[in-house]
Design a protein around this motif. Structure first.
Motif, PDB file in Angstrom:
ATOM      1  N   SER A 377     -22.239  14.589  -9.289  1.00  0.00           N
ATOM      2  CA  SER A 377     -22.043  13.822  -8.058  1.00  0.00           C
ATOM      3  C   SER A 377     -20.550  13.747  -7.759  1.00  0.00           C
ATOM      4  CB  SER A 377     -22.627  12.416  -8.261  1.00  0.00           C
ATOM      5  OG  SER A 377     -22.016  11.530  -7.372  1.00  0.00           O
ATOM      6  N   CYS A 378     -20.180  14.181  -6.560  1.00  0.00           N
ATOM      7  CA  CYS A 378     -18.763  14.102  -6.175  1.00  0.00           C
ATOM      8  C   CYS A 378     -18.692  13.928  -4.663  1.00  0.00           C
ATOM      9  CB  CYS A 378     -18.017  15.356  -6.619  1.00  0.00           C
ATOM     10  SG  CYS A 378     -16.254  15.284  -6.257  1.00  0.00           S
ATOM     11  N   PRO A 379     -18.716  12.669  -4.205  1.00  0.00           N
ATOM     12  CA  PRO A 379     -18.711  12.422  -2.754  1.00  0.00           C
ATOM     13  C   PRO A 379     -17.444  12.948  -2.076  1.00  0.00           C
ATOM     14  CG  PRO A 379     -18.634  10.351  -4.020  1.00  0.00           C
ATOM     15  CD  PRO A 379     -18.675  11.462  -5.009  1.00  0.00           C
ATOM     16  N   ALA A 380     -17.433  12.891  -0.763  1.00  0.00           N
ATOM     17  CA  ALA A 380     -16.267  13.379   0.000  1.00  0.00           C
ATOM     18  C   ALA A 380     -15.044  12.510  -0.290  1.00  0.00           C
ATOM     19  CB  ALA A 380     -16.595  13.330   1.485  1.00  0.00           C
ATOM     20  N   SER A 381     -13.872  13.083  -0.058  1.00  0.00           N
ATOM     21  CA  SER A 381     -12.619  12.375  -0.327  1.00  0.00           C
ATOM     22  C   SER A 381     -12.480  11.143   0.564  1.00  0.00           C
ATOM     23  CB  SER A 381     -11.442  13.307  -0.050  1.00  0.00           C
ATOM     24  OG  SER A 381     -10.234  12.595  -0.201  1.00  0.00           O
ATOM     25  N   ARG A 382     -11.897  10.075  -0.020  1.00  0.00           N
ATOM     26  CA  ARG A 382     -11.614   8.874   0.773  1.00  0.00           C
ATOM     27  C   ARG A 382     -10.114   8.630   0.894  1.00  0.00           C
ATOM     28  NH1 ARG A 382     -12.792   4.066  -0.893  1.00  0.00           N
ATOM     29  NH2 ARG A 382     -13.443   4.341  -3.035  1.00  0.00           N
ATOM     30  N   SER A 383      -9.333   9.607   0.408  1.00  0.00           N
ATOM     31  CA  SER A 383      -7.890   9.342   0.307  1.00  0.00           C
ATOM     32  C   SER A 383      -7.197   9.242   1.665  1.00  0.00           C
ATOM     33  CB  SER A 383      -7.217  10.423  -0.538  1.00  0.00           C
ATOM     34  OG  SER A 383      -7.242  11.649   0.142  1.00  0.00           O
ATOM     35  N   ARG A 384      -7.809   9.788   2.713  1.00  0.00           N
ATOM     36  CA  ARG A 384      -7.195   9.744   4.045  1.00  0.00           C
ATOM     37  C   ARG A 384      -7.009   8.305   4.525  1.00  0.00           C
ATOM     38  NH1 ARG A 384      -6.981  12.829   9.017  1.00  0.00           N
ATOM     39  NH2 ARG A 384      -7.372  14.716   7.846  1.00  0.00           N
ATOM     40  N   THR A 385      -7.981   7.452   4.193  1.00  0.00           N
ATOM     41  CA  THR A 385      -7.908   6.086   4.712  1.00  0.00           C
ATOM     42  C   THR A 385      -7.645   5.042   3.629  1.00  0.00           C
ATOM     43  OG1 THR A 385     -10.298   6.056   4.551  1.00  0.00           O
ATOM     44  CG2 THR A 385      -9.373   6.437   6.745  1.00  0.00           C
ATOM     45  N   ASP A 386      -7.742   5.437   2.376  1.00  0.00           N
ATOM     46  CA  ASP A 386      -7.538   4.465   1.307  1.00  0.00           C
ATOM     47  C   ASP A 386      -6.052   4.070   1.235  1.00  0.00           C
ATOM     48  OD1 ASP A 386      -8.598   3.158  -1.240  1.00  0.00           O
ATOM     49  OD2 ASP A 386      -6.854   4.273  -1.954  1.00  0.00           O
ATOM     50  N   VAL A 387      -5.808   2.778   1.297  1.00  0.00           N
ATOM     51  CA  VAL A 387      -4.416   2.309   1.267  1.00  0.00           C
ATOM     52  C   VAL A 387      -3.948   2.232  -0.191  1.00  0.00           C
ATOM     53  CG1 VAL A 387      -2.950   0.304   1.760  1.00  0.00           C
ATOM     54  CG2 VAL A 387      -4.637   1.069   3.438  1.00  0.00           C
ATOM     55  N   LEU A 388      -2.745   2.707  -0.453  1.00  0.00           N
ATOM     56  CA  LEU A 388      -2.234   2.701  -1.829  1.00  0.00           C
ATOM     57  C   LEU A 388      -1.867   1.276  -2.258  1.00  0.00           C
ATOM     58  CD1 LEU A 388      -0.151   5.994  -1.735  1.00  0.00           C
ATOM     59  CD2 LEU A 388      -2.082   5.509  -3.260  1.00  0.00           C
ATOM     60  N   PRO A 389      -1.891   1.005  -3.574  1.00  0.00           N
ATOM     61  CA  PRO A 389      -1.577  -0.353  -4.047  1.00  0.00           C
ATOM     62  C   PRO A 389      -0.278  -0.900  -3.450  1.00  0.00           C
ATOM     63  CG  PRO A 389      -2.353   1.000  -5.865  1.00  0.00           C
ATOM     64  CD  PRO A 389      -2.248   1.911  -4.677  1.00  0.00           C
ATOM     65  N   GLY A 390      -0.371  -2.107  -2.886  1.00  0.00           N
ATOM     66  CA  GLY A 390       0.803  -2.754  -2.276  1.00  0.00           C
ATOM     67  C   GLY A 390       0.946  -2.433  -0.798  1.00  0.00           C
ATOM     68  N   GLY A 391       0.180  -1.441  -0.312  1.00  0.00           N
ATOM     69  CA  GLY A 391       0.375  -0.958   1.054  1.00  0.00           C
ATOM     70  C   GLY A 391      -0.351  -1.754   2.126  1.00  0.00           C
ATOM     71  N   ASP A 392      -1.088  -2.811   1.726  1.00  0.00           N
ATOM     72  CA  ASP A 392      -1.838  -3.569   2.729  1.00  0.00           C
ATOM     73  C   ASP A 392      -0.983  -4.676   3.327  1.00  0.00           C
ATOM     74  OD1 ASP A 392      -1.758  -4.682   0.252  1.00  0.00           O
ATOM     75  OD2 ASP A 392      -3.778  -5.510   0.298  1.00  0.00           O
ATOM     76  N   CYS A 393       0.223  -4.336   3.742  1.00  0.00           N
ATOM     77  CA  CYS A 393       1.076  -5.318   4.429  1.00  0.00           C
ATOM     78  C   CYS A 393       2.186  -4.572   5.161  1.00  0.00           C
ATOM     79  CB  CYS A 393       1.700  -6.276   3.423  1.00  0.00           C
ATOM     80  SG  CYS A 393       2.998  -5.532   2.469  1.00  0.00           S
ATOM     81  N   ASP A 394       2.798  -5.274   6.116  1.00  0.00           N
ATOM     82  CA  ASP A 394       3.929  -4.685   6.824  1.00  0.00           C
ATOM     83  C   ASP A 394       5.205  -5.203   6.153  1.00  0.00           C
ATOM     84  OD1 ASP A 394       5.980  -4.057   8.493  1.00  0.00           O
ATOM     85  OD2 ASP A 394       5.272  -5.239  10.210  1.00  0.00           O
ATOM     86  N   PRO A 395       6.001  -4.328   5.551  1.00  0.00           N
ATOM     87  CA  PRO A 395       7.166  -4.803   4.796  1.00  0.00           C
ATOM     88  C   PRO A 395       8.176  -5.557   5.663  1.00  0.00           C
ATOM     89  CG  PRO A 395       7.240  -2.417   5.076  1.00  0.00           C
ATOM     90  CD  PRO A 395       5.901  -2.866   5.558  1.00  0.00           C
ATOM     91  N   ASP A 396       8.216  -5.225   6.967  1.00  0.00           N
ATOM     92  CA  ASP A 396       9.184  -5.922   7.829  1.00  0.00           C
ATOM     93  C   ASP A 396       8.736  -7.350   8.143  1.00  0.00           C
ATOM     94  OD1 ASP A 396      10.809  -3.735   7.817  1.00  0.00           O
ATOM     95  OD2 ASP A 396       9.767  -2.800   9.505  1.00  0.00           O
ATOM     96  N   THR A 397       7.441  -7.617   8.018  1.00  0.00           N
ATOM     97  CA  THR A 397       6.963  -8.997   8.155  1.00  0.00           C
ATOM     98  C   THR A 397       7.109  -9.708   6.821  1.00  0.00           C
ATOM     99  OG1 THR A 397       5.299  -8.084   9.633  1.00  0.00           O
ATOM    100  CG2 THR A 397       4.977 -10.376   8.951  1.00  0.00           C
ATOM    101  N   LEU A 398       6.807  -8.957   5.730  1.00  0.00           N
ATOM    102  CA  LEU A 398       6.844  -9.561   4.394  1.00  0.00           C
ATOM    103  C   LEU A 398       8.263  -9.964   3.985  1.00  0.00           C
ATOM    104  CD1 LEU A 398       5.383 -10.234   1.715  1.00  0.00           C
ATOM    105  CD2 LEU A 398       5.827  -7.873   0.994  1.00  0.00           C
TER     106      LEU A 398
END
Ligand SMILES: Cc1cc2nc3c(=O)[nH]c(=O)nc-3n(C[C@H](O)[C@H](O)[C@H](O)COP(=O)(O)OP(=O)(O)OC[C@H]3O[C@@H](n4cnc5c(N)ncnc54)[C@H](O)[C@@H]3O)c2cc1C
Length: 502
Positions: A377-398
């Motif tokens: 079993s090897c589903p299709a890639s999700r890397s196009r939309t998967d956010v990398l660790p720490g990336g779920d924020c806007d650094p200029d707001t943070l």
């Protein structure tokens, strides 16, 4: 000796190995990643740090590569907005090197080859209307946008995403040998920290050893490599900021090469790169006097500010593992990648030749797609939309929020932390109310709390891992502060060992 069983073992923890491991782990495969030294410690932290289409590759008719890289630019900026920031580039026009119409066509293609949502379009500009940093005779030019990336942290974010999905990741663990035995790839590794060998096995193997890809074929796999590579050294120098403008400059040199001058960490400019044929072990690559003089010469041919040898504060070099082609001069060799699959009916070996930071995600997706038929079993890639660790924020707001919540941080410190860690920053800043709540300090910027976080969560082992890759604070820390960091790390390792054996 202990055994570990996986679907996939990846040799090489640079951007390509980490990207492949991350793509596979996202699809639910059991993954192991082996890195001989530090994650991202080789070519992947010695780059010009650009997520770019590569304007100059258009001259070599590399339309496929440029289109893919331009499309990836947008995807990566959404996956890791803390690590990748838009940057405007200014290109002084030198009519004797390339006519304006040629640059206009190039920039038109650059604007239109792929969908562009986050970056603005290119335009012609005049330099003679203001008192800028360039020599007076440079009057016209162009401006376009690309991305700047913290290259080593991009690798680490991919490694984190593997670990967070249950994958096993080891730095300072070298693959010693790999061979097919029965229904598995049998891999022997050596852990440099514990001075201990261990074995792993998997159904598929990836050779993503970058400049060592063919050494792995010769020494670890004992097989002939299907491809030749050319090793091309590239060096950068870091100097006090050449100009205060928020732009990077892309300079055209008389030898048809280009050199970037990129704002670096507020106080500095990063100047590079060179293209020099390399022989020997890529671990021992270092900048030559000739390269430094070359880079200084290109800067001085464009800027009013006169750069001198003793302005060079730091330098670094890396070796590009490029797919060998017929090109005579190093700068003309393709920057595209090739994936080779040795199609054993049951136990595949996939190898990566060439590539760029910018195209790592697409390369990884393609690599795991090619391996997919070998797994139940090897589903299709999700890397196009998967956010990398720490990336779920806007650094200029943070960044202003961190400055407000931790008032003992300067705004520059808050900005560095927001861009390096994104939404993970508070994992080590915690409830700190004052500087001393973060423990011992090693200079103005590096605290014990940050070091402990990097050791525990980002596999930092030696002081260089922290100074030059996970943070770039090596540039601002004195020798005695760096020695104190060394001593602290050695003591923590000793304590950890004693706790384990007690
Ligand atoms: C000067 C320069 C500037 C560049 N600028 C840019 C840029 O601005 N933008 C861009 O997109 N690209 C750029 N690139 C290209 C980009 O940096 C490389 O394509 C990319 O980093 C290659 O990554 P990699 O994972 O293939 O190799 P590496 O990062 O070298 O990783 C390979 C890893 O394999 C490990 N390894 C080797 N043997 C073993 C073993 N036996 N067991 C375990 N591990 C092993 C090594 O230790 C190494 O860490 C630049 C390259 C250079 C040199």
């Amino acid at each position: 000796m202990h055994d570990h069983e996986y679907d996939l073992i990846v040799i090489g923890g640079g951007i390509n190995g980490a990207g492949i491991a991350s793509d596979a782990a996202l699809r639910g495969l059991r993954v192991a990643l082996l890195e001989a030294k530090d994650f991202g410690g080789a070519t992947s932290s010695a780059s010009s740090k650009l997520i770019h289409g590569g304007l100059r590759y258009l001259e070599q008719y590399e339309f496929r590569l440029v289109r893919e890289a331009l499309a990836e630019r947008e995807i990566l900026m959404a996956k890791a907005p803390h690590l990748i920031t838009p940057m405007r580039f200014r290109l002084p026009h030198r009519p004797q090197l390339r006519p304006a119409w040629m640059i206009r066509i190039g920039l038109f293609l650059y604007d239109h080859l792929a969908k562009r949502q986050q970056l603005s379009r290119s335009r012609a500009i005049r330099f003679d209307r203001h008192d800028g940093p360039l020599l007076h005779e440079i009057r016209r030019g162009f401006e376009y946008a690309d991305g700047w990336v913290d290259d080593a942290r991009l690798v680490l974010a991919n490694v984190q995403s593997v670990a967070e999905r249950g994958g096993s990741v080891w730095n300072y663990c070298r693959c010693q040998s790999a061979f097919r035995q029965g229904t598995y790839w049998q891999v022997e590794a050596f852990d440099e920290r514990r001075e201990l060998g261990f074995e792993l096995r998997a159904k598929a193997l990836v050779n993503a050893a970058g400049p060592w890809v063919n050494q792995v074929f010769d020494e670890q796999l004992k097989q002939r490599s299907p491809r030749a590579i050319r090793l091309i050294q590239g060096s950068h120098i870091v100097v006090p900021r050449i100009h205060r403008e928020p732009y990077a400059y892309i300079l055209q040199n008389d030898d048809q090469r280009i050199v970037f001058v990129i704002p670096y960490q507020q106080k500095y400019s990063l100047v590079g790169t060179t293209d020099v044929e390399f022989q020997g072990d890529p671990r021992h690559v270092h900048v030559s006097d000739q390269e430094v003089n070359y880079l200084i010469g290109v800067v001085n041919a464009h800027f009013k500010h006169n750069l001198r040898l003793d302005d060079v504060l730091w330098s670094y070099s890396g070796v590009r593992p490029l797919c060998a082609d017929e090109s005579g001069v190093p700068q003309a060799i393709t920057r595209d990648y090739t994936i080779e699959l040795d199609e054993d009916p049951k136990l595949p070996l996939l190898s990566v030749f060439g590539g760029k930071l910018t195209t790592y995600r697409k390369l990884a997706e393609t690599a795991v797609d090619r391996l997919a038929p070998y797994f139940e079993s090897c589903p299709a890639s999700r890397s196009r939309t998967d956010v990398l660790p720490g990336g779920d924020c806007d650094p200029d707001t943070l960044s202003p929020l961190l400055h407000q919540d931790y008032p003992f941080l300067t705004s520059a410190q808050a900005s560095r932390i927001a861009h390096a860690y994104g939404s993970r920053a508070r994992l080590w800043l915690r409830q700190a109310k004052q500087r001393s709540d973060l423990g011992q300090w090693f200079g103005d910027d590096l605290s014990q709390a940050e070091i402990d976080y990097l050791v525990t969560n980002e596999w930092a082992y030696q002081s260089e891992d922290i100074l030059w890759r996970r943070t770039k604070l090596g540039l601002v820390m004195s020798e005695s502060q760096q020695l104190a960091l060394n001593a602290y790390l050695s003591q923590s390792q000793l304590n950890a060992y004693q706790n384990k054996t007690a």
